[in-house]
Structure formats: C-alpha cells, structure tokens
Design a protein around this motif. Structure first.
Motif, PDB file in Angstrom:
ATOM      1  N   PRO A 159       5.707   4.262 -13.771  1.00 27.01           N
ATOM      2  CA  PRO A 159       5.481   5.704 -13.635  1.00 27.01           C
ATOM      3  C   PRO A 159       4.666   5.992 -12.382  1.00 27.01           C
ATOM      4  O   PRO A 159       3.847   5.179 -11.952  1.00 27.01           O
ATOM      5  N   SER A 160       4.899   7.149 -11.784  1.00 25.67           N
ATOM      6  CA  SER A 160       4.140   7.553 -10.597  1.00 25.67           C
ATOM      7  C   SER A 160       4.071   9.081 -10.567  1.00 25.67           C
ATOM      8  O   SER A 160       4.819   9.764 -11.284  1.00 25.67           O
ATOM      9  N   PRO A 161       3.218   9.649  -9.725  1.00 30.02           N
ATOM     10  CA  PRO A 161       3.159  11.110  -9.604  1.00 30.02           C
ATOM     11  C   PRO A 161       4.457  11.727  -9.109  1.00 30.02           C
ATOM     12  O   PRO A 161       4.667  12.932  -9.251  1.00 30.02           O
ATOM     13  N   TRP A 162       5.355  10.905  -8.527  1.00 31.02           N
ATOM     14  CA  TRP A 162       6.589  11.442  -7.929  1.00 31.02           C
ATOM     15  C   TRP A 162       7.819  11.075  -8.739  1.00 31.02           C
ATOM     16  O   TRP A 162       8.937  11.364  -8.348  1.00 31.02           O
ATOM     17  N   GLY A 163       7.609  10.425  -9.854  1.00 31.77           N
ATOM     18  CA  GLY A 163       8.713  10.011 -10.705  1.00 31.77           C
ATOM     19  C   GLY A 163       8.708   8.502 -10.896  1.00 31.77           C
ATOM     20  O   GLY A 163       8.111   7.758 -10.113  1.00 31.77           O
ATOM     21  N   THR A 164       9.390   8.045 -11.938  1.00 28.22           N
ATOM     22  CA  THR A 164       9.472   6.616 -12.207  1.00 28.22           C
ATOM     23  C   THR A 164      10.183   5.903 -11.064  1.00 28.22           C
ATOM     24  O   THR A 164      11.174   6.401 -10.522  1.00 28.22           O
ATOM     25  N   GLY A 165       9.675   4.725 -10.698  1.00 28.84           N
ATOM     26  CA  GLY A 165      10.303   3.978  -9.614  1.00 28.84           C
ATOM     27  C   GLY A 165       9.522   2.724  -9.294  1.00 28.84           C
ATOM     28  O   GLY A 165       8.806   2.180 -10.138  1.00 28.84           O
ATOM     29  N   ARG A 166       9.638   2.270  -8.067  1.00 21.30           N
ATOM     30  CA  ARG A 166       8.975   1.045  -7.623  1.00 21.30           C
ATOM     31  C   ARG A 166       8.564   1.200  -6.164  1.00 21.30           C
ATOM     32  O   ARG A 166       9.077   2.064  -5.444  1.00 21.30           O
ATOM     33  N   PRO A 167       7.662   0.325  -5.692  1.00 19.12           N
ATOM     34  CA  PRO A 167       7.182   0.478  -4.313  1.00 19.12           C
ATOM     35  C   PRO A 167       8.190   0.014  -3.278  1.00 19.12           C
ATOM     36  O   PRO A 167       9.025  -0.856  -3.540  1.00 19.12           O
ATOM     37  N   GLY A 168       8.091   0.597  -2.087  1.00 20.48           N
ATOM     38  CA  GLY A 168       8.791   0.057  -0.929  1.00 20.48           C
ATOM     39  C   GLY A 168       8.067  -1.175  -0.438  1.00 20.48           C
ATOM     40  O   GLY A 168       6.897  -1.417  -0.774  1.00 20.48           O
ATOM     41  N   TRP A 169       8.750  -1.972   0.371  1.00 17.50           N
ATOM     42  CA  TRP A 169       8.199  -3.261   0.798  1.00 17.50           C
ATOM     43  C   TRP A 169       6.919  -3.093   1.619  1.00 17.50           C
ATOM     44  O   TRP A 169       5.925  -3.767   1.390  1.00 17.50           O
ATOM     45  N   HIS A 170       6.925  -2.162   2.566  1.00 23.00           N
ATOM     46  CA  HIS A 170       5.838  -2.105   3.550  1.00 23.00           C
ATOM     47  C   HIS A 170       4.515  -1.644   2.942  1.00 23.00           C
ATOM     48  O   HIS A 170       3.442  -2.137   3.324  1.00 23.00           O
ATOM     49  N   ILE A 171       4.576  -0.719   1.997  1.00 32.06           N
ATOM     50  CA  ILE A 171       3.336  -0.184   1.420  1.00 32.06           C
ATOM     51  C   ILE A 171       2.580  -1.256   0.642  1.00 32.06           C
ATOM     52  O   ILE A 171       1.347  -1.200   0.502  1.00 32.06           O
ATOM     53  N   GLU A 172       3.313  -2.265   0.154  1.00 35.74           N
ATOM     54  CA  GLU A 172       2.683  -3.302  -0.665  1.00 35.74           C
ATOM     55  C   GLU A 172       1.571  -4.020   0.103  1.00 35.74           C
ATOM     56  O   GLU A 172       0.450  -4.171  -0.388  1.00 35.74           O
ATOM     57  N   CYS A 173       1.894  -4.462   1.327  1.00 30.94           N
ATOM     58  CA  CYS A 173       0.907  -5.249   2.082  1.00 30.94           C
ATOM     59  C   CYS A 173      -0.273  -4.387   2.529  1.00 30.94           C
ATOM     60  O   CYS A 173      -1.421  -4.853   2.505  1.00 30.94           O
ATOM     61  N   SER A 174      -0.012  -3.156   2.949  1.00 32.71           N
ATOM     62  CA  SER A 174      -1.130  -2.290   3.347  1.00 32.71           C
ATOM     63  C   SER A 174      -2.099  -2.083   2.189  1.00 32.71           C
ATOM     64  O   SER A 174      -3.321  -2.087   2.369  1.00 32.71           O
ATOM     65  N   ALA A 175      -1.551  -1.908   0.988  1.00 32.58           N
ATOM     66  CA  ALA A 175      -2.409  -1.691  -0.182  1.00 32.58           C
ATOM     67  C   ALA A 175      -3.212  -2.938  -0.529  1.00 32.58           C
ATOM     68  O   ALA A 175      -4.398  -2.858  -0.877  1.00 32.58           O
ATOM     69  N   MET A 176      -2.594  -4.110  -0.411  1.00 35.81           N
ATOM     70  CA  MET A 176      -3.304  -5.343  -0.752  1.00 35.81           C
ATOM     71  C   MET A 176      -4.336  -5.707   0.319  1.00 35.81           C
ATOM     72  O   MET A 176      -5.403  -6.242   0.003  1.00 35.81           O
ATOM     73  N   CYS A 177      -4.038  -5.440   1.592  1.00 35.08           N
ATOM     74  CA  CYS A 177      -5.053  -5.620   2.638  1.00 35.08           C
ATOM     75  C   CYS A 177      -6.282  -4.766   2.327  1.00 35.08           C
ATOM     76  O   CYS A 177      -7.434  -5.233   2.412  1.00 35.08           O
ATOM     77  N   TRP A 178      -6.040  -3.542   1.985  1.00 32.87           N
ATOM     78  CA  TRP A 178      -7.109  -2.582   1.677  1.00 32.87           C
ATOM     79  C   TRP A 178      -7.937  -3.077   0.501  1.00 32.87           C
ATOM     80  O   TRP A 178      -9.176  -3.048   0.522  1.00 32.87           O
ATOM     81  N   ARG A 179      -7.240  -3.555  -0.533  1.00 30.67           N
ATOM     82  CA  ARG A 179      -7.918  -3.983  -1.764  1.00 30.67           C
ATOM     83  C   ARG A 179      -8.832  -5.181  -1.526  1.00 30.67           C
ATOM     84  O   ARG A 179      -9.962  -5.229  -2.041  1.00 30.67           O
ATOM     85  N   TYR A 180      -8.380  -6.165  -0.742  1.00 32.37           N
ATOM     86  CA  TYR A 180      -9.118  -7.427  -0.648  1.00 32.37           C
ATOM     87  C   TYR A 180      -9.925  -7.600   0.638  1.00 32.37           C
ATOM     88  O   TYR A 180     -10.850  -8.411   0.670  1.00 32.37           O
ATOM     89  N   LEU A 181      -9.563  -6.881   1.689  1.00 30.89           N
ATOM     90  CA  LEU A 181     -10.271  -7.057   2.958  1.00 30.89           C
ATOM     91  C   LEU A 181     -10.889  -5.771   3.482  1.00 30.89           C
ATOM     92  O   LEU A 181     -11.596  -5.791   4.493  1.00 30.89           O
ATOM     93  N   GLY A 182     -10.606  -4.646   2.836  1.00 30.03           N
ATOM     94  CA  GLY A 182     -11.179  -3.380   3.276  1.00 30.03           C
ATOM     95  C   GLY A 182     -10.293  -2.657   4.275  1.00 30.03           C
ATOM     96  O   GLY A 182      -9.187  -3.090   4.592  1.00 30.03           O
ATOM     97  N   ILE A 183     -10.793  -1.554   4.811  1.00 29.91           N
ATOM     98  CA  ILE A 183      -9.972  -0.729   5.706  1.00 29.91           C
ATOM     99  C   ILE A 183      -9.834  -1.357   7.088  1.00 29.91           C
ATOM    100  O   ILE A 183      -8.966  -0.961   7.866  1.00 29.91           O
ATOM    101  N   GLU A 184     -10.693  -2.348   7.409  1.00 27.37           N
ATOM    102  CA  GLU A 184     -10.596  -3.055   8.681  1.00 27.37           C
ATOM    103  C   GLU A 184     -10.923  -4.522   8.447  1.00 27.37           C
ATOM    104  O   GLU A 184     -11.819  -4.854   7.675  1.00 27.37           O
ATOM    105  N   PHE A 185     -10.179  -5.414   9.103  1.00 25.03           N
ATOM    106  CA  PHE A 185     -10.412  -6.845   8.948  1.00 25.03           C
ATOM    107  C   PHE A 185      -9.987  -7.548  10.237  1.00 25.03           C
ATOM    108  O   PHE A 185      -9.489  -6.920  11.182  1.00 25.03           O
ATOM    109  N   ASP A 186     -10.147  -8.863  10.263  1.00 23.46           N
ATOM    110  CA  ASP A 186     -10.033  -9.578  11.534  1.00 23.46           C
ATOM    111  C   ASP A 186      -8.605  -9.889  11.966  1.00 23.46           C
ATOM    112  O   ASP A 186      -8.200  -9.548  13.075  1.00 23.46           O
TER     113      ASP A 186
END
Length: 469
Positions: A200-227
């Motif tokens: 479920p999502s605010p825009w309807g049931t579905g799944r993520p696109g490929w590119h958003i996955e890595c940006s979200a995981m970078c953010w989660r584990y390394l923050g908004i900026e990393f090396d």
C-alpha cells in the motif's frame, strides 16, 4: 601520499578527503538477485573489498553498505517463469551470492539491506520529491509516480548527456508521463505481476521503481551525504544518474565521490545473464582453480580496466599467485609465519594512486623474486623473515594471504579431494591384486591404509572405506 581516486562525476582523479576525519562511508550497488552471481558480478565484490581493506589498513573506520535488490522487473519475471513467489527466488539467490562472496574472501558488509525492507523510507522520499515539485502521480489512475526530469536542471551531469539526446525511459507508458524521459519512482499494481509483489502507498497499491530503492537505503544508513558511491560502469546511466537526480532534488548532497569499476567481457560482450554468456565460480572450481586464484585474477588488473575473459589469462593469474604462495610456504618452513609487517613504500604509492592493484602486485612480485634468492641460499634468515612479513602484509591488504584461515579451510577442502583420489587408487590396486589372487599384495595395501587411519570393508557392491575413530 594521500589516497587519490577517480571521481566519475568530475571526470578527474582527486584527493580523497573524508567527510568526517578517520571515518569513511561507502555504498556499493549490490546485485539484483534474479539469478546466481557470475564472475562479472564478483569483480565488483572483490574490487570494493580491496578498497575497503586499504581504508582499514590506512587507519579508517569503515561503514560499508552493499544492498540487495530483491524486488525488480527481472526478479518478477523469474518468479513467474519458475512458478514461485518472488521473495523465494530472491532469497535463494541472495544465499548463493553470500556463499560465493565468502568463498572469495570478501568481507561481509557492515549492513546488507534489502530493498523490500525499506518501503517506508521510499514513500517518504517520494513524497518529499512531490512536495518540492520534482515528482508527480500519473494522471491515468495507474498509481504510478514519476520523477520530472525537466524539473532538475542538473539531470545528465554524471553521464555527460543532455535530456534531449536521451532515449525514453521504458519503465511506464508514455501516455502517463509529462516527458518520455521521466522515470518511475513508484509503479502501480499490474495484473500480469505476482499479487504478493505489492505494498500500500499514498498513491495506490504497487511497488518501488529501481532507482528510488538505492537513494532511500543510502539515506537510511549513511545519511543525506556520504563519502563514496560505487558500482559497475554499466550502472552510470540510467541508474546512478537517476539516483543523483532524485537525491539532489530532495535536497540531499548525496555522494562526494562516484567510483565505477569497468566490466568483465566474454567474447567482446559484457558478461550478462540476459545474453547467456556467463561463467560462475563453481564452474571454475570444477575446472581445477581455487577461489583464491580467481580472486587474484579479478583484482590483478586496475579496477577501471576492462577484463577480457580468457582461460589462458585465468591460468596465468593462477600460476602467478602460486609463485607467491610457494615463497610463503617455503619461507614459513624456514623461519616460521611471524607477524604481518609494514608494506613497502612503493606498494603504498601504488594503492594510493587510484587503487592501482596492478602496480601493487608488481611490487609484491619484485619483493618475492629478491627474497627467493635469499631463500635459495638460506643464509640470511633475518632478511627472509622481514621479506615474509612484508609479503604477508601486502597479501593481507589484497585478501590473498595463504596463511589466513579463509584459505587454510579452502586448502583443507582441496586435500579432501586429494585423499579421496589416493584412497580410490589404493583400493583399485587392492582389487586388482585380489583378482590375480595375490593375497599378500592385497593385504599389504589394506594394512598400509589401516596404518594411515583408514578402515576398509568389503561389501557386495565393492570395497568401502571410512576414517577409523
């Protein structure tokens, strides 16, 4: 000398200056686990393992993130073909990947997040992009959400392309997009895809696109900026280009360095499952190569050099490693294993020069060649011990030290196969002696095996052997 790395974003070799002194954060794009890994994939694991080891040797604390893409178009296609849930296909291949990396001496990552475990972070990032005017839900009621390429002036900066020169993104119908080059952040439910591959999502049931996955995981584990953000050169566009765009558009500084390794080709083409031209580690081991020799082969060229696979080159690399291994074995017999020493200045210069493993190995072989002269004469044990400690230190950085427990266990496995073959040969000789009624010779073979701790039992199906307790 300061470590210098080639930064794809600036197209230059730059001094590496960490965001936080003494610490380095690395994100490596891991595999999409629609199948098991081939040696082209393993080059990535080995090359970034060496980079990580060099940082550790240089005194850094390293946070190393390598993700698993377990929800993706390719994974879903395989799930449908095999008649299995997508997560079962992904998990089986993830286990195979982990086992293969372990065989190659690749250190486990600090964290290895799966895309499916970070849907909440993806929703948050997508909503942020919508709020900032860089993304929009499709107007066709599909539940898709797209990134607006034209809204981000820097789009194309990593690959050096202009949007007008790009092909349309094929991850959604053009009718749903403001621009054919816009790419999917969220994909609404599709009837042809497995029902379990939806959230479920605010825009309807579905799944993520490929590119958003890595940006979200970078953010989660390394923050908004990393090396450092790493990956294969084939990911530079569109995957990494899109990661940069959506992260910068969200207000995240993101990666300070982009480090890409070149590909491994077979017959002039990139090794890829889609092309059917793949070679895996298991096939190489069955052909008589050890995993440590495959690791040597993968790290011997500079990481930005294309590897054109050939059996001859692989065998040459294995022979080169065996020469080093032979020195270590002979030196240990004479002076003992000792401790890891300092690496030579020339080795440090090579590694600090954009991780030049090719030149670093040349330094290693020079030291081994000179040390072999002393070893042959056995007249200068302190010099031999010093050379051994330096050689082992260099091999440790490269993950190739023959005395490391990693490879000792591999050698034990090799010895098991050798013992199996030798015992089988002895039993054949015993059977032949019994066939010609030479009972003394047959008993002698049995007694020799018993003395070695091997019990032989004659059965209707032939002789069988076990280790005596």
């Amino acid at each position: 000398m300061t470590l210098r790395l080639y930064d794809t974003a600036t197209r230059s070799v730059r001094d590496f200056v960490p965001m936080t002194p003494g610490q380095v954060g690395i994100y490596l794009c891991g595999l999409t686990v629609q199948g098991g890994p081939h040696i082209g994939h393993l080059r990535s694991g080995v090359n970034y393992d060496v980079l990580r080891r060099w940082f550790l040797r240089s005194g850094y604390t390293v946070t190393f993130i390598r993700n698993i893409t377990d929800i993706d178009d390719k994974v879903l296609v395989k799930a449908v073909e095999q008649g299995k849930p997508f997560w079962a296909v992904a998990y089986a291949n993830e286990r195979l990947l982990s086992a293969t990396y372990l065989k190659l001496g690749v250190l486990p990552p600090t964290y290895e997040p799966r895309a499916t475990g970070h849907i909440t972070e993806m929703h948050e990032l997508i909503q942020l992009l919508i709020d900032r005017g860089h993304a929009y839900p499709a107007a066709d009621g599909s539940g898709d959400v797209y990134f607006d390429v034209r809204s981000h002036e820097e789009y194309g900066s990593l690959s050096g392309q202009k949007p007008d020169d790009m092909e349309p993104a094929t991850d959604g119908p053009e009718r749903a997009k403001k621009d054919p080059r816009d790419f999917a952040l969220w994909k609404g439910t599709k009837p042809e895809e497995p029902a379990e591959a939806n959230w479920p999502s605010p825009w309807g049931t579905g799944r993520p696109g490929w590119h958003i996955e890595c940006s979200a995981m970078c953010w989660r584990y390394l923050g908004i900026e990393f090396d450092i953000h790493g990956g294969g050169l084939d990911l530079k566009f569109p995957h990494h280009e899109n990661e940069i765009a959506q992260s910068h558009a969200a207000g995240h500084p993101f990666a300070r360095f982009w480090v890409h390794h070149a590909l491994l080709n077979l017959g002039g083409s990139k090794m890829a499952k889609s092309l059917g031209n793949v070679i895996n580690l298991e096939s190489l081991v069955e052909a008589g190569l050890r995993p440590v020799e495959v690791r040597y082969y993968l790290l011997a060229p500079h990481y930005r050099s294309v590897i054109d696979y050939s059996q001859e080159a692989l065998e040459e690399a294995a022979a080169a490693f065996r020469r080093v291994e032979n020195f270590v074995t002979r030196a240990v017999e004479l002076v003992g294993p000792g401790e890891l020493g300092e690496v030579p200045d020339a080795f440090v210069e090579a590694m600090d020069d954009d991780l030049n493993t090719s030149r670093a190995l040349a330094v290693l072989h020079d030291v081994v060649r000179d040390a072999n002269t002393s070893l042959a004469a056995a007249d200068d044990r302190p010099a031999i011990a010093k050379a051994l400690s330096g050689v082992r230190a260099m091999l440790d950085v490269l993950g190739l030290d023959p005395l490391d427990a990693q490879w000792a266990s591999t050698q034990a496995g090799d010895l098991t196969r050798v013992v199996d073959s030798l015992v089988a040969l002895a039993l054949e000789q015993r059977t032949a002696a019994r066939g010609r009624k030479d009972w003394a010779a047959a008993d002698a073979v049995r007694d020799q095996l018993k003395h070695a701790g091997i019990a032989v039992e004659d059965t209707p199906a032939g002789p069988r052997w076990t280790l005596e307790s």
